[in-house]
Design an enzyme around this catalytic site. Structure first.
Site, PDB file in Angstrom:
ATOM      1  N   TYR A  77      74.574  -6.982  50.327  1.00 50.52           N
ATOM      2  CA  TYR A  77      73.943  -7.686  51.453  1.00 50.52           C
ATOM      3  C   TYR A  77      74.991  -8.308  52.380  1.00 50.52           C
ATOM      4  CZ  TYR A  77      69.552  -6.447  49.439  1.00 50.52           C
ATOM      5  OH  TYR A  77      68.501  -5.697  48.971  1.00 50.52           O
ATOM      6  N   ASN A  94      61.664  -4.686  58.280  1.00 48.69           N
ATOM      7  CA  ASN A  94      63.118  -4.712  58.433  1.00 48.69           C
ATOM      8  C   ASN A  94      63.661  -6.107  58.188  1.00 48.69           C
ATOM      9  OD1 ASN A  94      62.780  -2.081  59.118  1.00 48.69           O
ATOM     10  ND2 ASN A  94      63.048  -2.389  61.321  1.00 48.69           N
ATOM     11  N   VAL A  95      64.866  -6.132  57.643  1.00 53.68           N
ATOM     12  CA  VAL A  95      65.493  -7.421  57.345  1.00 53.68           C
ATOM     13  C   VAL A  95      66.530  -7.781  58.413  1.00 53.68           C
ATOM     14  CG1 VAL A  95      64.994  -7.272  54.879  1.00 53.68           C
ATOM     15  CG2 VAL A  95      67.145  -6.318  55.731  1.00 53.68           C
ATOM     16  N   HIS A 117      59.757  -8.327  54.301  1.00 56.33           N
ATOM     17  CA  HIS A 117      60.723  -8.114  53.217  1.00 56.33           C
ATOM     18  C   HIS A 117      61.931  -9.042  53.304  1.00 56.33           C
ATOM     19  CE1 HIS A 117      58.941  -3.802  52.686  1.00 56.33           C
ATOM     20  NE2 HIS A 117      58.192  -4.739  52.140  1.00 56.33           N
ATOM     21  N   GLY A 169      58.243   3.929  63.024  1.00 52.39           N
ATOM     22  CA  GLY A 169      59.426   4.138  62.185  1.00 52.39           C
ATOM     23  C   GLY A 169      59.313   3.681  60.751  1.00 52.39           C
ATOM     24  N   THR A 170      58.174   3.930  60.144  1.00 47.22           N
ATOM     25  CA  THR A 170      58.062   3.637  58.708  1.00 47.22           C
ATOM     26  C   THR A 170      57.401   4.812  58.004  1.00 47.22           C
ATOM     27  OG1 THR A 170      57.025   2.244  57.013  1.00 47.22           O
ATOM     28  CG2 THR A 170      55.964   2.242  59.169  1.00 47.22           C
ATOM     29  N   SER A 171      57.925   5.149  56.829  1.00 44.84           N
ATOM     30  CA  SER A 171      57.359   6.276  56.080  1.00 44.84           C
ATOM     31  C   SER A 171      56.070   5.866  55.360  1.00 44.84           C
ATOM     32  CB  SER A 171      58.388   6.791  55.070  1.00 44.84           C
ATOM     33  OG  SER A 171      58.699   5.782  54.126  1.00 44.84           O
TER      34      SER A 171
END
Ligand code: OAD
Length: 230
Positions: A53, A87-88, A104, A175-177
């Site tokens: 991270y 998204n982080v 998240h 943009g997310t699966s």
């Protein structure tokens, strides 16, 4: 004002140079997810997780919001907009979006290893503090951990996100699966009258059999097309 909820994933930031997770060569090919994004991985090797991270945070200093982020922010001129992101990164905020829910967690924040969701321990890092070390402690004396929701952990923001989706006239998915729950499950809360748009260059399987207006393009080009429709 009509209400829009924008649900975003890693593809939203791809054009800013941040890797997605599940595309070929994505982050989960380079780093085993069970090592860097689970509480068990953190218990086994906290140094590895903290370093992972730290590297993500360092990257944050080198990337910029893309046109897609900016067009999402610009929707606020005409709509009541809430962004719900998996998204982080902080690219939505930096592009000017004022209401962003991070399902998240957030790279720019750290928290206690003992009580990660206790607001008392959640702290925003200044850029010069982005490198966290073993031995850096939260206010309760535990090791500072990234404020990230790992696999197997509860998603505290899901309830408030679902409330927003329920009130939305328009849901935009970018943009997310839609592989990861409970985030993917948010689609079910859209009212039957709500219009649902999906922007993604790849085919995405949307659960719950909803009618979806699909724009098979990248985030920037797709948002340009959608902004012209709305
Ligand atoms: P994925 O990597 O699963 O999916 C990324 C999506 O972005 C795919 O559908 C791609 O086709 C799409 N994509 C690629 N390039 C794009 C572009 N230029 N414009 C728009 N879309 C593009 O990422 P997520 O669905 O966000 O969680 O993954 C969800 C969660 O799983 C993440 O938040 C993360 C991950 O493990 C945690 O770390 C807890």
């Amino acid at each position: 004002m009509k209400k829009i909820v924008v649900l975003t994933g890693a593809g939203m930031s791809a054009e800013s140079g941040i890797s997605t997770f599940r595309d070929a060569g994505g982050l989960w090919d380079q780093y085993p997810v069970e090592d860097v994004a689970t509480p068990e991985g953190y218990a086994r090797n906290p140094q590895l997780v903290i370093d992972f991270y730290n590297a993500r945070r360092k990257q944050l200093l080198t990337v910029e919001p893309n046109e897609g982020h900016r067009l999402v922010a610009a929707l606020e001129e005409r709509y009541d907009v809430t962004v719900v992101t998996q998204n982080v990164d902080n690219l939505h905020e930096r592009a000017g979006s004022t209401r962003v829910i991070h399902l998240h967690g957030e790279l720019t924040k750290v928290t206690s290893s003992f009580s990660p969701n206790n607001p008392q321990y959640i702290r925003e890092l200044r850029p010069e503090e982005y490198e966290v070390h073993m031995g850096d402690c939260a206010a309760d004396g535990s090791q500072l951990r990234p404020f990230i929701v790992w696999f197997g952990e509860a998603v505290p923001a899901i309830g408030v996100a679902a409330d927003h989706v329920m009130q939305a006239d328009i849901l935009i998915i970018i943009g997310t699966s839609l592989n990861v729950y409970p985030a993917a499950g948010l689609v079910q809360y859209a009212q039957s009258h709500a219009r649902i748009y999906l922007i993604d260059p790849a085919e995405v399987n949307v659960p719950y059999n909803r009618h979806i207006h699909t724009i098979r393009k990248g985030a920037s080009e797709g948002m340009r097309e959608l902004s012209a429709i709305l």
